[in-house]
Design an enzyme around this catalytic site. Structure first.
Site, PDB file in Angstrom:
ATOM      1  N   GLY A  15      37.092  11.721 -14.559  1.00  0.00           N
ATOM      2  CA  GLY A  15      37.134  12.046 -15.709  1.00  0.00           C
ATOM      3  C   GLY A  15      36.030  11.781 -16.340  1.00  0.00           C
ATOM      4  N   THR A  17      33.285  13.834 -16.917  1.00  0.00           N
ATOM      5  CA  THR A  17      33.010  15.076 -17.925  1.00  0.00           C
ATOM      6  C   THR A  17      34.031  15.061 -19.036  1.00  0.00           C
ATOM      7  OG1 THR A  17      32.219  16.262 -15.877  1.00  0.00           O
ATOM      8  CG2 THR A  17      32.639  17.416 -17.984  1.00  0.00           C
ATOM      9  N   VAL A  18      35.098  15.167 -18.916  1.00  0.00           N
ATOM     10  CA  VAL A  18      36.266  15.033 -20.088  1.00  0.00           C
ATOM     11  C   VAL A  18      35.672  14.065 -20.978  1.00  0.00           C
ATOM     12  CG1 VAL A  18      38.819  14.676 -20.463  1.00  0.00           C
ATOM     13  CG2 VAL A  18      38.231  16.078 -18.575  1.00  0.00           C
ATOM     14  N   LYS A  38      23.039  15.613 -17.945  1.00  0.00           N
ATOM     15  CA  LYS A  38      23.801  15.477 -16.631  1.00  0.00           C
ATOM     16  C   LYS A  38      22.635  16.074 -15.560  1.00  0.00           C
ATOM     17  CE  LYS A  38      26.987  16.119 -13.421  1.00  0.00           C
ATOM     18  NZ  LYS A  38      28.139  15.290 -13.136  1.00  0.00           N
ATOM     19  N   ASP A  55      29.967  21.241 -15.532  1.00  0.00           N
ATOM     20  CA  ASP A  55      30.244  20.236 -16.578  1.00  0.00           C
ATOM     21  C   ASP A  55      29.353  20.714 -17.647  1.00  0.00           C
ATOM     22  OD1 ASP A  55      31.531  19.017 -14.415  1.00  0.00           O
ATOM     23  OD2 ASP A  55      30.057  17.215 -14.054  1.00  0.00           O
ATOM     24  N   GLY A 117      26.505  10.556 -14.912  1.00  0.00           N
ATOM     25  CA  GLY A 117      26.302  10.455 -13.353  1.00  0.00           C
ATOM     26  C   GLY A 117      26.884  11.672 -12.785  1.00  0.00           C
ATOM     27  N   SER A 118      26.619  11.432 -11.354  1.00  0.00           N
ATOM     28  CA  SER A 118      27.311  12.381 -10.249  1.00  0.00           C
ATOM     29  C   SER A 118      28.144  11.636  -9.227  1.00  0.00           C
ATOM     30  CB  SER A 118      26.000  13.278  -9.527  1.00  0.00           C
ATOM     31  OG  SER A 118      25.229  13.748 -10.210  1.00  0.00           O
ATOM     32  N   ASN A 177      40.998   6.625 -18.403  1.00  0.00           N
ATOM     33  CA  ASN A 177      41.457   7.894 -18.460  1.00  0.00           C
ATOM     34  C   ASN A 177      42.671   8.102 -17.791  1.00  0.00           C
ATOM     35  OD1 ASN A 177      40.892  10.581 -19.411  1.00  0.00           O
ATOM     36  ND2 ASN A 177      40.157  10.896 -17.298  1.00  0.00           N
TER      37      ASN A 177
END
Ligand code: ADP
Ligand code: MG
Length: 241
Positions: A15, A17-18, A38, A55, A117-118, A177
């Site tokens: 979550g 990106t949310v 990003k 994203d 991050g990724s 989340n």
């Protein structure tokens, strides 16, 4: 010079990106000149032969940010694997210098930057061993850890926070989340995680209907963040030394 926060996840799909979208929306809607960052995205969406960073598109749409994709996300890979593997498969090595340049550009233009991050934290970016956590440290940003609310999260969260701290990252808050309110363990998880990490849980985001980053569906995300996150505290946290 911009202040910033780097959003780290305990895992992919947790979550980030949310949450990042919600934070960028909140800050911008309250008048704070904020940008999303990003640096590396894999698994981009192919739309009529054009690679779209899902994203980045989502956060821009939620927050009304109008910055160009290439400034926010300098590395976009189509292959849905880890950044280093995608960069090898697509024969496009990640040059950390390019990420630094874009970050400096955004820093000069905005007052606040919320980076995502990724994947998790231990994510190799280059063949010579430069990791995502090296980037968080080098960009000198505070960080927030996004974690799941339910079963298994104590282990993932505490491991991530302790590892981050062990490499010199300043973790300032945790956001849980996907809270449902109907699981036996969720409230206890919050308490145990705060006690074990001594880091405050600064927000608990509920599980929402109709939200999908890839499909650009944002449900009631804006209302949820208005309700659950205290913007003043978020700003204070970013301004902390
Ligand atoms: N609070 C939430 N409520 C409902 N669905 C969520 C929530 N957070 C995330 N999701 C779902 O999980 C997917 C992955 O979330 P995302 O933010 O993209 O994860 P990450 O950035 O960590 O990979 C989203 O597309 C959405 O469908
Ligand atoms: Mg994401």
């Amino acid at each position: 010079m911009a202040k910033g926060i780097f959003v780290i996840g305990t895992d992919t799909d947790v979550g980030k990106t949310v949450v990042t979208g919600g934070l960028v929306y909140l800050l911008r809607s309250k008048g704070y000149n904020t940008c999303y960052f990003k640096p590396v995205l894999s698994g981009a969406i192919n739309e009529d032969g054009c690679l779209i960073p899902g994203d980045t598109r989502f956060v821009k749409a939620v927050s009304g940010l109008e910055e160009d994709y290439q400034n926010i996300t300098p590395y976009i890979f189509k292959t849905p694997v880890s950044p280093l593997l995608a960069s090898k498969m697509e024969d496009k090595p990640i040059d950390v210098g390019v990420i630094r340049e874009k970050f400096q550009y955004l820093k000069s233009k905005y007052d606040y930057i919320v980076a995502e991050g990724s994947g998790g934290l231990i994510v190799p970016l280059t063949d010579d061993g430069y990791m995502l956590y090296d980037l968080v440290r080098e960009l000198d940003m505070h960080s927030i850890v996004v974690t799941r609310a339910g079963l298994g999260t104590i282990n993932h969260t505490v491991l991530t926070v302790r590892y981050a701290q062990s490499v010199g990252i300043r973790v300032k808050g945790i956001i849980m989340n996907g809270y449902t309110g109907c699981s036996l363990c969720e409230d206890d998880n919050i308490e145990v995680i705060e006690k074990l990490t001594e880091i405050p849980v600064i927000g608990v985001i509920h599980r929402m209907d109709g939200i999908d980053v890839e499909k650009l569906e944002m449900g009631d995300l804006k209302e949820e963040f208005e309700k659950r996150i205290n913007v003043k505290k978020l700003i204070e946290l970013m301004n902390q030394l």
